[in-house]
Design a protein around this motif. Structure first.
Motif, short mmCIF file in Angstrom:
data_model
loop_
_atom_site.label_atom_id
_atom_site.label_comp_id
_atom_site.label_asym_id
_atom_site.label_seq_id
_atom_site.Cartn_x
_atom_site.Cartn_y
_atom_site.Cartn_z
N CYS A 10 1.18 -0.98 0.08
CA CYS A 10 -0.07 0.26 0.02
C CYS A 10 0.58 1.42 -0.16
O CYS A 10 1.65 1.48 0.61
CB CYS A 10 -1.07 0.07 1.18
SG CYS A 10 -1.73 1.55 1.43
N GLU A 59 -8.63 -5.45 -0.30
CA GLU A 59 -8.62 -3.94 -1.09
C GLU A 59 -10.09 -3.53 -0.64
O GLU A 59 -10.44 -2.57 -0.47
CB GLU A 59 -8.18 -4.76 -2.92
CG GLU A 59 -8.70 -3.59 -3.37
CD GLU A 59 -8.60 -4.12 -5.09
OE1 GLU A 59 -8.88 -3.05 -6.63
OE2 GLU A 59 -8.40 -5.11 -5.17
N LYS A 60 -10.84 -4.86 -0.88
CA LYS A 60 -12.04 -3.74 -0.80
C LYS A 60 -12.79 -3.13 1.05
O LYS A 60 -12.58 -2.56 0.84
CB LYS A 60 -13.47 -5.10 -0.40
CG LYS A 60 -13.61 -5.62 -2.09
CD LYS A 60 -14.76 -6.63 -1.53
CE LYS A 60 -14.26 -7.59 -3.16
NZ LYS A 60 -15.55 -8.92 -3.63
N LYS A 63 -10.58 -0.01 0.88
CA LYS A 63 -11.77 0.76 0.36
C LYS A 63 -12.54 1.63 1.41
O LYS A 63 -13.09 2.69 1.03
CB LYS A 63 -12.62 0.35 -1.37
CG LYS A 63 -11.34 -0.12 -2.70
CD LYS A 63 -12.04 -0.36 -4.01
CE LYS A 63 -11.65 -1.35 -4.31
NZ LYS A 63 -12.31 -1.44 -5.77
N LYS A 64 -13.26 0.87 1.92
CA LYS A 64 -13.54 1.89 2.72
C LYS A 64 -13.46 2.56 4.30
O LYS A 64 -14.11 3.23 4.91
CB LYS A 64 -14.16 0.50 3.88
CG LYS A 64 -15.47 -0.69 3.34
CD LYS A 64 -16.27 -1.46 3.71
CE LYS A 64 -16.60 -2.50 2.78
NZ LYS A 64 -17.32 -3.15 4.05
N ILE A 66 -10.28 4.48 2.65
CA ILE A 66 -9.55 5.96 2.61
C ILE A 66 -10.29 6.74 2.30
O ILE A 66 -11.63 7.09 2.65
CB ILE A 66 -9.69 5.29 1.28
CG1 ILE A 66 -11.15 4.99 0.04
CG2 ILE A 66 -8.37 4.11 0.29
CD1 ILE A 66 -10.60 4.89 -0.92
N ARG A 73 -2.38 4.34 -3.55
CA ARG A 73 -1.74 2.36 -4.43
C ARG A 73 -1.97 1.13 -3.92
O ARG A 73 -1.23 1.05 -3.10
CB ARG A 73 -0.26 2.71 -5.57
CG ARG A 73 -0.84 4.30 -6.23
CD ARG A 73 0.43 4.58 -6.96
NE ARG A 73 0.11 5.63 -7.66
CZ ARG A 73 -0.72 6.49 -8.95
NH1 ARG A 73 -0.59 5.52 -9.74
NH2 ARG A 73 -0.28 7.73 -8.78
#
Length: 107
Positions: A10, A59-60, A63-64, A66, A73
């Motif tokens: 990350c 990753e999912k 996304k919650k 960020i 990235r």
């Protein structure tokens, strides 16, 4: 079935001009560390994942959490690719040494 360990990198560049942006930066950093990421250098964190499916789930989850601004990235690589990384200056951090030897730390 053999489990193929992966590394999830990350990398982020978040603005810190205002107090709200600084707060968002600190919260994101704290959140990814609570997800098991360790810092390998400023704004570059890594986490060991048991397989690609787990990396996709991570990753999912990321996304919650960020922030609204900046660049984040993710790069998923194999354990072998990570081991082939060249360190040109400096040395590995102790936490990085532990992760490469033990593969994954479960708390």
């Amino acid at each position: 079935m053999i489990t193929k360990y992966m590394k999830l990198l990350c990398m982020f560049d978040l603005p810190v001009d205002t107090s709200d942006q600084q707060r968002a930066y600190r919260k994101f950093r704290k959140d990814i560390m609570s997800e098991g990421f360790i810092m390998i250098q400023y704004s570059v964190y890594v986490r060991t994942c048991p397989n690609r499916q787990f990396a996709n789930q991570m990753e999912k989850r990321l996304k919650k959490i960020i922030p609204k601004e900046g660049n984040i990235r993710l790069l998923t690589i194999t354990e072998k690719q990570y081991e082939d990384m060249k360190l040109l200056v400096g040395s590995k951090k102790l936490t990085e040494e532990v992760l490469s030897v033990e593969r994954m730390i479960i708390i």
